[in-house]
Structures are given as structure tokens and as C-alpha cells.
Design a protein around this motif. Structure first.
Motif, PDB file in Angstrom:
ATOM      1  N   PHE A  53     -11.510   5.296   7.024  1.00  0.00           N
ATOM      2  CA  PHE A  53     -11.858   4.201   6.830  1.00  0.00           C
ATOM      3  C   PHE A  53     -10.681   3.135   6.588  1.00  0.00           C
ATOM      4  O   PHE A  53      -9.717   3.660   6.157  1.00  0.00           O
ATOM      5  CB  PHE A  53     -13.041   4.487   6.098  1.00  0.00           C
ATOM      6  N   VAL A  54     -11.649   2.545   5.756  1.00  0.00           N
ATOM      7  CA  VAL A  54     -10.700   1.695   5.308  1.00  0.00           C
ATOM      8  C   VAL A  54     -11.387   0.768   3.539  1.00  0.00           C
ATOM      9  O   VAL A  54     -12.257   0.785   3.923  1.00  0.00           O
ATOM     10  CB  VAL A  54     -10.106   0.125   5.903  1.00  0.00           C
ATOM     11  N   ILE A  55     -10.467   0.980   2.820  1.00  0.00           N
ATOM     12  CA  ILE A  55     -10.965   0.757   1.761  1.00  0.00           C
ATOM     13  C   ILE A  55     -10.274  -0.808   1.079  1.00  0.00           C
ATOM     14  O   ILE A  55      -9.268  -1.536   1.224  1.00  0.00           O
ATOM     15  CB  ILE A  55     -10.562   1.016   0.386  1.00  0.00           C
ATOM     16  N   LEU A  56     -11.286  -1.561   1.375  1.00  0.00           N
ATOM     17  CA  LEU A  56     -10.716  -3.365   1.410  1.00  0.00           C
ATOM     18  C   LEU A  56     -11.519  -3.801  -0.037  1.00  0.00           C
ATOM     19  O   LEU A  56     -12.321  -3.549  -0.195  1.00  0.00           O
ATOM     20  CB  LEU A  56     -11.530  -3.968   2.673  1.00  0.00           C
ATOM     21  N   ARG A  57      -9.936  -4.467  -0.556  1.00  0.00           N
ATOM     22  CA  ARG A  57     -10.659  -5.487  -1.894  1.00  0.00           C
ATOM     23  C   ARG A  57     -10.461  -6.693  -1.466  1.00  0.00           C
ATOM     24  O   ARG A  57      -9.823  -7.698  -0.915  1.00  0.00           O
ATOM     25  CB  ARG A  57     -10.230  -4.775  -3.012  1.00  0.00           C
ATOM     26  N   PHE A  58     -11.601  -7.373  -1.508  1.00  0.00           N
ATOM     27  CA  PHE A  58     -11.860  -8.937  -2.475  1.00  0.00           C
ATOM     28  C   PHE A  58     -10.959  -9.636  -3.736  1.00  0.00           C
ATOM     29  O   PHE A  58     -12.010  -9.843  -4.663  1.00  0.00           O
ATOM     30  CB  PHE A  58     -12.855  -9.798  -1.319  1.00  0.00           C
ATOM     31  N   SER A  59      -9.704  -9.129  -3.929  1.00  0.00           N
ATOM     32  CA  SER A  59      -9.134  -9.721  -5.279  1.00  0.00           C
ATOM     33  C   SER A  59     -10.055 -10.891  -5.812  1.00  0.00           C
ATOM     34  O   SER A  59     -10.366 -10.696  -6.998  1.00  0.00           O
ATOM     35  CB  SER A  59      -8.058  -9.872  -5.067  1.00  0.00           C
ATOM     36  N   THR A  60      -9.975 -12.434  -5.336  1.00  0.00           N
ATOM     37  CA  THR A  60     -10.516 -13.485  -5.999  1.00  0.00           C
ATOM     38  C   THR A  60     -12.074 -12.867  -6.672  1.00  0.00           C
ATOM     39  O   THR A  60     -12.327 -13.569  -7.336  1.00  0.00           O
ATOM     40  CB  THR A  60     -10.621 -14.019  -4.640  1.00  0.00           C
TER      41      THR A  60
END
Length: 214
Positions: free
Chosen positions: A138-145
Motif C-alpha cells: 500500500f501507500v500512505i498518502l498525506r495531503f499536507s495542506t
């Protein structure tokens, strides 16, 4: 320090089929995101998992070949240029409840989609191979904004990737991520409790196996 992939391409750090949406916590703690990078937060979480004997997951070491070294002081050497001996695959791997875990961590400031250019061909192919041998990728995605975290299963990423290669979208819409990914809420110990989502993936896999044997 300049680090490059084999062939001279520059390395860009990560710091810069039924699916369901899942909220892993009802409320975000007020101490969320104390200025740590995504990598630091995951490393801290993995330390917690190991300390509590829940899982053994590490950041993968990547061997490099040193090309240039400066000696500003006699007692200190500074590497100014280096190359990866082999192309990097994914960031992390390890074991959890007998399952091989392999994942990447990525973030973006984009609010409406996650650009697929953040991934490399060899990373996607590595995940494809791991899945074929029963691994959980899997991928851990972060939408930082937006300060929001999601776990995107590699099977979904591969679908988007393959579609992109057929002149499809070059990004994953945020609306699609909200609907089909596991959302992870920040915690305290571990900081990023991503294994809660992995636990749900394992339950689904085991349920599918039981159906196959009925």
C-alpha cells in the motif's frame, strides 16, 4: 548532498477488487502534526509497534556509491555526490501477524488530487510483484495542506498507473481517495496508526479465502 538513481536521474525524496472507505478514528487529536515530516512520523510509529511487539517494520536501507567527498576539516568528511547502486523500490517493509508488509509513503500540497508523477515505474512494478506473492502492499498518502492521511492499497494504485499509461488521468482525484481509501487519523502512540487499516485488509483477505473453500 546530491544523490541520484542508476543512470544519473536525480532522486526526489518522499519528504518533499472491493474497497471501502473507513474512518479509523472519530476525532482528530488537537496535537496533530507537530511539524514532523511524514517519514519521521512513520518511523516513530514503527518504533512504537516494535516496542509493543505488535509488528516488525523498518525503513529499507539503500546502498549508495560515493562519488565525491570533501574534507572541510581533517576530522570530518562530507559526501557531496553519491549514486544509488540499485533503484529504490518502496520505503518500508516488515512483518505483521505473519503477513509480509511493504509500503511507500508520499505527500502532496495539492488539495484536489494526488499526482502519479510522485511514483516511479520500478516502485509500482515492485508492488505488483509483491502482491503476486501474497504480500500486503500500500501507500500512505498525506495531503499536507489539508492535513489528512489515507492508506491507498497497491492494487488501486496499479489500476490508476496502468490507466495513466493508456493516456488516462495523470493523477488520482481526491474525491476518489475519500471514497475508496482508508482514512487514518493521527494518534499519540503510535503517531500514525496505519496497522488499524492493515488489520481490516487482513480480515477481508481471510474472509475471501474462507469463501473460496466453501
Amino acid at each position: 548532498m546530491s544523490i541520484k538513481y542508476p543512470g544519473g536521474l536525480p532522486y526526489r525524496s518522499n519528504s518533499n477488487a472491493n474497497t471501502e472507505k473507513m474512518r479509523l478514528a472519530k476525532k482528530k487529536p488537537s496535537f496533530s502534526n507537530r511539524g514532523m515530516t511524514l517519514e519521521e512520523e512513520i518511523n516513530q510509529s514503527n518504533d512504537t509497534y516494535r516496542t509493543k511487539n505488535i509488528a516488525v517494520i523498518h525503513k529499507k536501507p539503500i546502498p549508495i556509491q560515493v562519488v565525491k567527498v570533501n574534507y572541510p576539516k581533517r576530522s570530518a568528511a562530507v559526501i557531496t555526490e553519491a549514486y544509488y547502486k540499485t533503484a529504490s523500490t518502496t520505503d518500508y517493509n516488515g512483518l505483521y501477524k505473519g503477513y509480509y508488509i511493504d509500503f511507500e509513503a508520499k505527500e502532496t500540497k495539492n488539495k484536489t488530487s494526488f499526482p502519479l508523477k510522485n511514483f516511479h515505474e520500478h516502485q509500482v512494478e515492485h508492488m505488483r510483484q509483491c502482491i503476486a506473492h501474497g504480500g500486503i502492499c500500500f501507500v500512505i498518502l498525506r495531503f499536507s495542506t489539508l492535513n489528512r492521511l489515507f492508506l491507498l492499497e497497491a492494487e488501486q494504485l496499479i489500476l490508476f498507473w496502468d490507466n495513466k499509461k493508456k493516456n488516462g488521468r495523470k493523477s488520482i482525484p481526491f474525491s476518489e481517495i475519500e471514497q475508496s481509501c482508508y482514512e487514518i487519523q493521527y494518534g499519540f502512540s503510535p503517531r500514525i496508526p496505519y496497522l488499524d487499516a492493515v488489520e481490516e485488509i487482513i480480515k477481508r483477505k481471510e474472509a475471501d479465502k474462507e469463501k473460496e473453500h466453501e
